[in-house]
Scaffold this active site. Sequence first.
Site, PDB file in Angstrom:
ATOM      1  N   GLN A 136       0.846  -1.189   0.000  1.00  0.00           N
ATOM      2  CA  GLN A 136       0.000   0.000   0.000  1.00  0.00           C
ATOM      3  C   GLN A 136       0.884   1.242   0.000  1.00  0.00           C
ATOM      4  OE1 GLN A 136      -2.336  -1.686   3.529  1.00  0.00           O
ATOM      5  NE2 GLN A 136      -3.633  -0.031   2.812  1.00  0.00           N
ATOM      6  N   SER A 139       0.042   6.341   3.158  1.00  0.00           N
ATOM      7  CA  SER A 139       0.450   7.354   4.125  1.00  0.00           C
ATOM      8  C   SER A 139       1.623   8.190   3.633  1.00  0.00           C
ATOM      9  CB  SER A 139       0.829   6.693   5.454  1.00  0.00           C
ATOM     10  OG  SER A 139      -0.283   6.070   6.051  1.00  0.00           O
ATOM     11  N   GLU A 254      -8.595  -3.789   5.210  1.00  0.00           N
ATOM     12  CA  GLU A 254      -7.522  -3.800   6.205  1.00  0.00           C
ATOM     13  C   GLU A 254      -8.088  -3.834   7.615  1.00  0.00           C
ATOM     14  OE1 GLU A 254      -3.483  -1.300   7.373  1.00  0.00           O
ATOM     15  OE2 GLU A 254      -4.994  -0.358   6.114  1.00  0.00           O
TER      16      GLU A 254
END
Length: 411
Positions: A136, A139, A254
């Site tokens: 992923q 962030s 998630e």
Amino acid sequence: MTLSEFREQAGQWLRENVGAVAGTTERDPFDVAVFHSLPFEAEQALLEEHKRWQRIKFDAGYGALDWPVEDGGAGLSVEHADVFAREESTLLPLAPHELFSVTMHLIAPTIRILGTPRQKETFLPSMLRGELLACQLFSEPGAGSDLASLGTRAVRDGDEWVINGQKVWTSGAQFAEWGELIARTDPDVPKHAGMTAFLVPLDAPGVEVRQIRQMSGGTSFNEVFFTDVRVPDRLRLGEVGAGWNVALTTLAFERGGSSNTAGVGGQFSQLVASARAAGRIGDPQIRQQLAEVYLRQTLAEIDLLRDRQARAAGGAPGAVGSVRKVQWVDKLKLVSDTATAILGRTLLADTGRPGTYAWNEHVLGAPGYRIAGGSDEIQRNIIAERLLGLPAEARADKGKSWRESTSRSRA
């Protein structure tokens, strides 16, 4: 085939085949780490064994039990998948690895739901066979829990997108071949509306992965830099400007996948073993804490099954995943508190006694999940607004463009 017949068949197959991956990465009975602290080569070897095991499972029909047949699955129920997962967790000697879980349980399902036919054909068979791992790329240094504030830019140039920016806390990026990236494609609309998702090859020119050393010693996290990285439009996941919906889909998987049965961190059986070894199993206060851990673990298993049954139709998980994520984080803290109460000062020094100092990796790692996948505060907001129907939290940037809200925050 009934579930009991399937359990017997699956158990027999597992007993006959798990030996194919047993070896140097065989799991320590007191492996209670929340995040990996393995040397690079050992972590790579663990992933290779997971990939080999996935190929063995898939070739035998066990690799994607509850996926539709047209997407490469076996077309069975979530109950069949749960039965197999329980048997596998008991018999398989491999320690879990987050990158493998992210690939199989987050990104592959997102592509299955939102990907184009060409993307499904390109990625899903390789993922289901353990041949391709993906991370992923969400962030950023200035956009963690408030993911919609991200500033990594993707600018269209004909049939390509040019990406510049930085991602951080990316689990397993040093071993991944691909990443699911969310980037800012329109800075002049409200922040939730101006993002787009892409599937990005991590060997593309301009991609740089740097390891982050954790206090537990491992480097399972990374920061990833993008400098004029060109990605063809056919690798865009979802519509232009729909990146927030793609991110929510992945994050819901998630949060819904945060499971007490996933083998991450210490479990009830390991706490009991440590209590017996320390001579504390008869202590009434310790027994009470152990009972609370057992209760949390059992309730989590029930909630996991209920959640999976609710999604059996193939849709994306909803806000209930936040409930399970908060529940799992609370259980991690309770496990840490119980281990500390059992061991006392023997937790502080490595004396060589099994089941003592090893708990340090749990105590140091468990707090990290209070922010991983969205902080506790974010999860509780989701629960309050989407499940309980409470008024939405006031937002100063509501209705403002990303560029305007960002410039004001910097000022």
